[in-house]
Write a protein that holds these residues in place. Structure first.
Motif, PDB file in Angstrom:
ATOM      1  N   SER A 191      -4.257  -0.090  -3.771  1.00  0.00           N
ATOM      2  CA  SER A 191      -4.715  -0.691  -5.027  1.00  0.00           C
ATOM      3  C   SER A 191      -5.016   0.350  -6.096  1.00  0.00           C
ATOM      4  O   SER A 191      -5.424   1.473  -5.796  1.00  0.00           O
ATOM      5  CB  SER A 191      -5.972  -1.527  -4.781  1.00  0.00           C
ATOM      6  OG  SER A 191      -5.688  -2.637  -3.957  1.00  0.00           O
ATOM      7  N   GLU A 192      -4.830  -0.057  -7.346  1.00  0.00           N
ATOM      8  CA  GLU A 192      -5.130   0.787  -8.492  1.00  0.00           C
ATOM      9  C   GLU A 192      -5.924  -0.021  -9.516  1.00  0.00           C
ATOM     10  O   GLU A 192      -5.949  -1.257  -9.458  1.00  0.00           O
ATOM     11  CB  GLU A 192      -3.837   1.321  -9.105  1.00  0.00           C
ATOM     12  CG  GLU A 192      -3.041   2.215  -8.160  1.00  0.00           C
ATOM     13  CD  GLU A 192      -1.814   2.831  -8.820  1.00  0.00           C
ATOM     14  OE1 GLU A 192      -1.638   2.658 -10.047  1.00  0.00           O
ATOM     15  OE2 GLU A 192      -1.032   3.485  -8.107  1.00  0.00           O
TER      16      GLU A 192
ATOM     17  N   GLY B 157      -4.201  -4.307  -8.697  1.00  0.00           N
ATOM     18  CA  GLY B 157      -4.865  -4.645  -7.444  1.00  0.00           C
ATOM     19  C   GLY B 157      -4.032  -5.642  -6.677  1.00  0.00           C
ATOM     20  O   GLY B 157      -3.333  -5.314  -5.721  1.00  0.00           O
ATOM     21  N   SER B 158      -4.049  -6.891  -7.138  1.00  0.00           N
ATOM     22  CA  SER B 158      -3.265  -7.927  -6.472  1.00  0.00           C
ATOM     23  C   SER B 158      -1.768  -7.701  -6.653  1.00  0.00           C
ATOM     24  O   SER B 158      -0.976  -7.988  -5.757  1.00  0.00           O
ATOM     25  CB  SER B 158      -3.652  -9.299  -7.031  1.00  0.00           C
ATOM     26  OG  SER B 158      -5.006  -9.585  -6.750  1.00  0.00           O
ATOM     27  N   ASP B 159      -1.372  -7.193  -7.815  1.00  0.00           N
ATOM     28  CA  ASP B 159       0.041  -6.926  -8.070  1.00  0.00           C
ATOM     29  C   ASP B 159       0.375  -5.515  -7.619  1.00  0.00           C
ATOM     30  O   ASP B 159       0.468  -4.583  -8.420  1.00  0.00           O
ATOM     31  CB  ASP B 159       0.350  -7.098  -9.559  1.00  0.00           C
ATOM     32  CG  ASP B 159       1.827  -6.892  -9.876  1.00  0.00           C
ATOM     33  OD1 ASP B 159       2.649  -6.917  -8.933  1.00  0.00           O
ATOM     34  OD2 ASP B 159       2.155  -6.692 -11.056  1.00  0.00           O
ATOM     35  N   LEU B 160       0.544  -5.347  -6.313  1.00  0.00           N
ATOM     36  CA  LEU B 160       0.775  -4.016  -5.769  1.00  0.00           C
ATOM     37  C   LEU B 160       2.006  -3.355  -6.374  1.00  0.00           C
ATOM     38  O   LEU B 160       2.029  -2.133  -6.569  1.00  0.00           O
ATOM     39  CB  LEU B 160       0.927  -4.098  -4.246  1.00  0.00           C
ATOM     40  CG  LEU B 160       1.230  -2.789  -3.522  1.00  0.00           C
ATOM     41  CD1 LEU B 160       0.128  -1.772  -3.755  1.00  0.00           C
ATOM     42  CD2 LEU B 160       1.442  -3.033  -2.027  1.00  0.00           C
TER      43      LEU B 160
ATOM     44  N   ILE C  79       1.858  -0.690  -9.488  1.00  0.00           N
ATOM     45  CA  ILE C  79       1.157   0.591  -9.446  1.00  0.00           C
ATOM     46  C   ILE C  79       1.816   1.630 -10.350  1.00  0.00           C
ATOM     47  O   ILE C  79       3.024   1.617 -10.576  1.00  0.00           O
ATOM     48  CB  ILE C  79       1.076   1.139  -8.009  1.00  0.00           C
ATOM     49  CG1 ILE C  79       2.477   1.406  -7.446  1.00  0.00           C
ATOM     50  CG2 ILE C  79       0.298   0.198  -7.116  1.00  0.00           C
ATOM     51  CD1 ILE C  79       2.452   2.093  -6.091  1.00  0.00           C
TER      52      ILE C  79
ATOM     53  N   LYS D 259      -6.264   5.705  -7.289  1.00  0.00           N
ATOM     54  CA  LYS D 259      -6.366   4.539  -6.425  1.00  0.00           C
ATOM     55  C   LYS D 259      -7.817   4.059  -6.426  1.00  0.00           C
ATOM     56  O   LYS D 259      -8.740   4.827  -6.728  1.00  0.00           O
ATOM     57  CB  LYS D 259      -5.930   4.882  -4.996  1.00  0.00           C
ATOM     58  CG  LYS D 259      -4.466   5.344  -4.876  1.00  0.00           C
ATOM     59  CD  LYS D 259      -3.487   4.240  -5.182  1.00  0.00           C
ATOM     60  CE  LYS D 259      -2.046   4.706  -5.009  1.00  0.00           C
ATOM     61  NZ  LYS D 259      -1.081   3.595  -5.204  1.00  0.00           N
TER      62      LYS D 259
ATOM     63  N   TRP E  20     -10.834   0.933  -4.689  1.00  0.00           N
ATOM     64  CA  TRP E  20     -11.203   0.024  -3.598  1.00  0.00           C
ATOM     65  C   TRP E  20     -10.662   0.525  -2.256  1.00  0.00           C
ATOM     66  O   TRP E  20     -10.306  -0.259  -1.382  1.00  0.00           O
ATOM     67  CB  TRP E  20     -10.712  -1.410  -3.852  1.00  0.00           C
ATOM     68  CG  TRP E  20     -10.987  -1.923  -5.220  1.00  0.00           C
ATOM     69  CD1 TRP E  20     -10.092  -2.424  -6.106  1.00  0.00           C
ATOM     70  CD2 TRP E  20     -12.258  -1.989  -5.879  1.00  0.00           C
ATOM     71  NE1 TRP E  20     -10.713  -2.796  -7.273  1.00  0.00           N
ATOM     72  CE2 TRP E  20     -12.048  -2.534  -7.164  1.00  0.00           C
ATOM     73  CE3 TRP E  20     -13.565  -1.633  -5.516  1.00  0.00           C
ATOM     74  CZ2 TRP E  20     -13.074  -2.734  -8.070  1.00  0.00           C
ATOM     75  CZ3 TRP E  20     -14.577  -1.825  -6.415  1.00  0.00           C
ATOM     76  CH2 TRP E  20     -14.333  -2.377  -7.676  1.00  0.00           C
ATOM     77  N   THR E  21     -10.599   1.845  -2.091  1.00  0.00           N
ATOM     78  CA  THR E  21     -10.050   2.417  -0.861  1.00  0.00           C
ATOM     79  C   THR E  21     -11.132   2.477   0.206  1.00  0.00           C
ATOM     80  O   THR E  21     -12.031   3.317   0.167  1.00  0.00           O
ATOM     81  CB  THR E  21      -9.488   3.828  -1.120  1.00  0.00           C
ATOM     82  OG1 THR E  21      -8.540   3.757  -2.187  1.00  0.00           O
ATOM     83  CG2 THR E  21      -8.797   4.361   0.117  1.00  0.00           C
TER      84      THR E  21
ATOM     85  N   GLU F 229     -10.269  -8.097  -0.225  1.00  0.00           N
ATOM     86  CA  GLU F 229      -9.556  -7.160   0.636  1.00  0.00           C
ATOM     87  C   GLU F 229      -8.463  -7.883   1.425  1.00  0.00           C
ATOM     88  O   GLU F 229      -8.646  -9.003   1.880  1.00  0.00           O
ATOM     89  CB  GLU F 229     -10.533  -6.472   1.589  1.00  0.00           C
ATOM     90  CG  GLU F 229     -11.367  -7.421   2.417  1.00  0.00           C
ATOM     91  CD  GLU F 229     -12.628  -6.784   2.967  1.00  0.00           C
ATOM     92  OE1 GLU F 229     -12.769  -5.553   2.850  1.00  0.00           O
ATOM     93  OE2 GLU F 229     -13.470  -7.511   3.522  1.00  0.00           O
TER      94      GLU F 229
ATOM     95  N   THR G  69      -6.044 -11.191  -2.512  1.00  0.00           N
ATOM     96  CA  THR G  69      -6.946 -12.168  -3.127  1.00  0.00           C
ATOM     97  C   THR G  69      -6.523 -13.592  -2.769  1.00  0.00           C
ATOM     98  O   THR G  69      -5.410 -13.832  -2.311  1.00  0.00           O
ATOM     99  CB  THR G  69      -6.941 -12.025  -4.661  1.00  0.00           C
ATOM    100  OG1 THR G  69      -5.622 -12.334  -5.146  1.00  0.00           O
ATOM    101  CG2 THR G  69      -7.305 -10.616  -5.092  1.00  0.00           C
TER     102      THR G  69
END
Length: 407
Positions: A135-136, A140-143, A146, A163, A165-166, A370, A373
């Motif tokens: 995630s960035e 986030g949801s749209d990997l 990035i 990055k 939420w790692t 996580e 979503t």
């Protein structure tokens, strides 16, 4: 599916119990802090790695792995039996969700034989804990959106980006990483997948203070990080395909990592006063618990179906998204109901007797983010499970560098 152990499985379960009983007491005595106490993340990581080493040395560390990499090549059912017995005495499995549940199957599926020989032994013996750099801030949801870039420089790659939420990045040794290597093609086609040493020069980890009071999530900044091409998994531009292997396994791992908490909420309702009686005497409370009991039973059967598929040599499918979606929403609803029942006692206390205090309410919010979503999971379920028409994605075939970014 027969829910009872076969004769061979019963013997395996007894062997697992015996080994755990012989090792758990001694293991706990070797550390200055008790397993299960409010230990720091660093202490938990130390414990988890030491326990993995002990399991590996005892022949219980990597049960389903090929023998060439230190495994025993036992069945998925036998590995599940050991996990069931282990969970009763050692609450550290969560530290290895990303390492064993996501990094390992991805490396085994897409890594070369040489990469497997280099990377897997240090996981097997507890030397390295892994995190997931996906995630960035703007993806986030749209990997596939990035922006972290990797540019080829001779036999190396130079990586720059951020990055977020790692999970467990601050205590991890290595990471799986998706970056953009070609911005001139459609966003799903310009990605490449790497593994990276978290101690590499240019890697900076900043823990994020969460509403729950913890800091298990992190920002990770990558500044001119140089890694060799030998740390690339699969072909250049094939990162999306590799990432899908990770994400399919992630939803199985995350969906199976948390308890349904039916017994816990029942105990809270039985022992907490509400109105003129107990909370369990309130018809609304009973209805809510009954609703969740039914959903929990459904989750159990979905999990057993997944287990049956894996035991026959199959791979995790999109159906795992159903479990993850229902469990994430359900756990948050359950925590909210627990706080309602406990009233101010639940808000003020660090944790109530059943572990359902304000801390858990805030943490369950993360359960819905996580591993995908709610919105992303609903799309997956509708398109890949139910076969409904795909959502319109206007940027799907547009070169990434021509997609409006709002900057």
């Amino acid at each position: 599916m027969d829910f009872n152990d076969t004769k061979e499985e019963a013997q395996f379960r007894q062997q697992a119990k015996q080994w755990l009983e012989e090792n758990i007491v001694q293991f706990k005595q070797e550390f200055p802090f008790e397993v299960g106490d409010n230990v720091t993340d660093s202490q938990a990581a130390e414990l988890a790695k030491a326990w993995q080493k002990r399991k590996f040395e005892g022949g219980w560390g990597c049960l389903t792995w090929p023998k060439a990499f230190g495994g025993r090549e036992v069945s998925i059912m036998e590995a599940t039996i050991f996990a069931q017995e282990e969970a009763k005495v050692m609450p550290l499995a969560g530290m290895y969700i990303i390492t064993s549940g996501m990094a390992v199957p991805t490396i085994m599926t897409h890594g070369t034989e040489e990469q497997c020989k280099q990377l897997l032994p240090s996981i097997a013996n507890g030397e390295r804990l892994w995190c997931q750099l996906f995630s960035e801030p703007a993806a986030g949801s749209d990997l596939a959106g990035i922006k972290t870039r990797a540019v080829k420089d001779g036999d190396d790659w130079i990586i720059n980006g951020q990055k977020v939420w790692t999970t467990l990045a601050h205590v991890s040794d290595w990471a799986i990483l998706v970056v953009r290597t070609d911005p001139t093609v459609a966003k799903h086609k310009g990605l490449t997948y790497f593994v990276i040493d978290m101690k590499s020069p240019g890697v900076e980890v900043r823990p994020i203070k969460q509403a729950s009071g913890e800091s298990e999530f992190n920002e990770v900044f990558l500044t001119d990080v140089r890694i060799p091409d030998s740390q690339r998994l699969d072909a250049v531009g094939n990162g999306w395909r590799v990432a899908m292997t990770t994400l399919m396994n992630e939803r199985v791992a995350v969906g199976g990592a948390f308890s349904d908490n039916v017994e816990e909420i029942l105990e809270v309702a039985r022992t907490t006063p509400l109105g003129q009686g107990r909370a369990i005497d309130d018809c609304g409370v009973r209805q809510s618990i009954a609703d969740w009991y039914v959903k929990a039973a459904g989750l159990k059967n979905i999990g057993l179906r997944q287990l049956s598929t894996l035991s026959k040599g199959g791979v995790p499918g999109p159906e795992a998204s159903v479990s993850k979606l229902v469990l994430g929403i359900g756990r948050q609803d359950l925590a909210a109901m627990s706080l309602d029942i406990l009233d101010m006692a639940g808000v003020l206390a660090e944790d109530d007797a059943m572990g359902w205090g304000s801390h858990d309410f805030f943490r369950t919010i993360g359960n819905r983010l996580e591993g995908g979503t709610d919105e992303i999971l609903r799309n997956i379920i509708s398109e890949r499970v139910l076969g409904l028409p795909a959502e319109i994605r206007v940027d799907k075939d547009v070169p990434f560098n021509q997609v409006p970014s709002g900057a």
